[in-house]
Design a protein around this motif. Structure first.
Motif, short mmCIF file in Angstrom:
data_model
loop_
_atom_site.label_atom_id
_atom_site.label_comp_id
_atom_site.label_asym_id
_atom_site.label_seq_id
_atom_site.Cartn_x
_atom_site.Cartn_y
_atom_site.Cartn_z
N VAL A 1 -21.61 1.34 30.80
CA VAL A 1 -21.01 0.06 30.42
C VAL A 1 -19.93 -0.57 30.83
N GLU A 2 -19.55 -2.02 29.92
CA GLU A 2 -19.64 -3.14 31.10
C GLU A 2 -18.45 -3.36 31.67
N PHE A 3 -18.07 -3.90 32.94
CA PHE A 3 -16.94 -4.11 32.95
C PHE A 3 -15.73 -3.78 32.62
N GLY A 4 -15.93 -5.38 32.37
CA GLY A 4 -14.90 -5.95 30.71
C GLY A 4 -14.72 -5.01 29.76
N ALA A 5 -15.24 -4.22 29.09
CA ALA A 5 -15.53 -3.09 28.30
C ALA A 5 -13.82 -1.76 28.91
N VAL A 6 -14.48 -1.70 30.34
CA VAL A 6 -13.24 -0.80 30.78
C VAL A 6 -11.76 -0.70 30.30
N ILE A 7 -11.68 -2.44 31.67
CA ILE A 7 -10.31 -3.15 32.40
C ILE A 7 -9.93 -3.07 31.02
N SER A 8 -10.71 -4.15 29.84
CA SER A 8 -9.53 -4.74 28.98
C SER A 8 -9.14 -3.23 27.94
N GLY A 9 -9.81 -2.81 28.06
CA GLY A 9 -9.33 -1.48 26.90
C GLY A 9 -8.06 -0.28 27.30
N TYR A 10 -8.40 -0.22 29.10
CA TYR A 10 -6.64 -0.27 29.91
C TYR A 10 -5.32 -1.12 29.78
N ARG A 11 -6.39 -2.46 29.58
CA ARG A 11 -5.33 -3.46 30.04
C ARG A 11 -4.43 -3.54 28.52
N SER A 12 -4.76 -3.09 27.04
CA SER A 12 -4.63 -3.31 26.32
C SER A 12 -3.43 -1.87 25.60
N ALA A 13 -4.28 -1.38 26.57
CA ALA A 13 -3.17 0.48 26.25
C ALA A 13 -1.78 0.02 27.11
N ILE A 14 -2.11 -0.53 28.36
CA ILE A 14 -0.47 -0.46 29.09
C ILE A 14 0.01 -1.19 28.32
N VAL A 15 -0.19 -2.53 27.73
CA VAL A 15 1.01 -3.95 27.04
C VAL A 15 1.79 -3.15 26.19
N ARG A 16 0.00 -2.33 25.04
CA ARG A 16 0.90 -2.06 24.36
C ARG A 16 2.11 -0.92 24.44
N ALA A 17 2.17 0.59 25.70
CA ALA A 17 3.21 1.16 25.79
C ALA A 17 4.20 0.41 26.59
N ARG A 18 3.83 -0.13 26.91
CA ARG A 18 4.85 -1.26 27.19
C ARG A 18 5.49 -1.51 26.41
#
Length: 346
Positions: free
Chosen positions: A111-128
């Motif tokens: 799994v690409e590093f970018g896929a991991v962190i971009s998914g987590y980052r999207s959730a953070i922005v959405r939850a905020r």
């Protein structure tokens, strides 16, 4: 435990500082992601999944924990995982969270590093946006892999450093002391990351590992770490340095004989910044408020001590001073408005 006190604790503003995102993979979501990604699981029902949760130490937990992650493949999977946790945390009174993630557990299987962190980052922005919850990411290195692999992972993370507040160290501690990763953490510090490390409970060499983390590495925080009570000099050093401890009472009770309530209470009585967290709540069946309530019952903590723990959760965080003060005021306002008539554990 009184109903009033339980409701008070769930609404009490809190930060969570020891939470593994991969450890929030509930069975229901595991099945959905497996179906999305065409993965056949050996278990057929939620109950069958939960029957595999038979842990007696850290090693037996990790043998279940890592294989479950194979359902996480796409960026959307990581977003769904993190958003599900943040939704649950919001319901538990969590106002700020600093979340661990284990990129090597994913990049090591393609799994690409970018896929991991971009998914987590999207959730953070959405939850905020949806809940007003504040969240940060802490990249953890897997200590049972080589230091060279950790360094390569750190370098891979640098393009995303604005999304990562700090680095940590987790996984199997046996034969993998903090000193193994000294150069990696030195480089991480130079890159501007804050530092924390797991010093798991009752491991071989626990106290020496705590010493290395404090004196040789110079961490900003320690995860678990309650074995420090065995060395008064190190307790005094942690007190002098203002080191926070991210304790996880319920998960402790799965991997050792009890939840370390005596040690947690001892450090709290000494005035250290002890915090209460959920660790891997999908596996241990207890989110943040559940851990507060379990510790309260086990250590006979009254309401005022629970409020102190909540304040510690912000004080030990990596918030800026202005934001810290704002959250502490939230706690004071909440206590003034919602304090139950009785403050004792009942």
């Amino acid at each position: 435990m009184s109903t009033d006190l339980a409701a008070f604790v769930r609404g009490l503003p809190k930060a969570e500082l020891h939470l593994h995102l991969e450890g929030t993979l509930e069975p229901e979501l595991k099945f959905r992601l497996a179906q999305r990604n065409g993965i056949e699981l050996p278990e057929r029902t939620v109950e069958e999944v939960k029957q595999t949760y038979k842990f007696h130490d850290l090693t037996s937990f990790l043998q279940v924990y890592y294989p479950a992650m194979r359902v996480l493949r796409q960026s959307q999977d990581f977003e769904d995982l993190a958003f599900a946790y943040l939704t649950r945390a919001h319901a538990d009174g969590i106002r700020h969270v600093e979340m661990f993630f284990d990129p090597q557990a994913h990049t090591g299987r393609g799994v690409e590093f970018g896929a991991v962190i971009s998914g987590y980052r999207s959730a953070i922005v959405r939850a905020r946006r949806e809940f007003g919850i504040s969240a940060e990411l802490i990249l953890c290195f897997l200590r049972d892999y080589s230091a060279e692999y950790a360094m390569a992972t750190l370098l891979e993370a640098l393009p995303y450093k604005d999304w990562i507040i700090g680095v940590g160290l987790d996984s199997d501690e046996r034969g993998n002391p903090p000193s193994k990763f000294a150069a990696v953490f030195e480089r991480a510090r130079r890159e501007g990351f804050l530092l924390t490390m797991h010093c798991d409970i009752d491991q071989e060499g626990s106290v020496e590992h705590i010493r290395q983390a404090l004196e040789d590495i110079g961490v900003d925080r320690i995860d678990h770490g309650t074995n420090i009570v065995e060395d008064e000099r190190l307790v005094e050093l942690a007190e002098t340095k203002g080191i926070g401890f991210t304790c996880c009472p319920v998960s402790n009770s799965f991997v050792t004989e009890q939840m370390k309530s005596t040690e947690i209470r001892t450090l709290l009585d000494r005035g250290l910044a002890v915090t209460v967290n959920s660790d891997d709540p999908a596996y241990f069946g207890a989110y943040a408020a559940d851990n507060y309530l379990a510790l309260a019952a086990n250590a006979n903590l009254d309401l005022d001590r629970l409020v102190e723990l909540a304040k510690n959760s912000f004080r030990a965080s990596w918030l800026t001073p202005g934001r810290l003060d704002g959250f502490l005021r939230e706690i004071d306002d909440y206590v003034a408005a919602h304090r139950p008539s009785g403050s004792e554990i009942a």
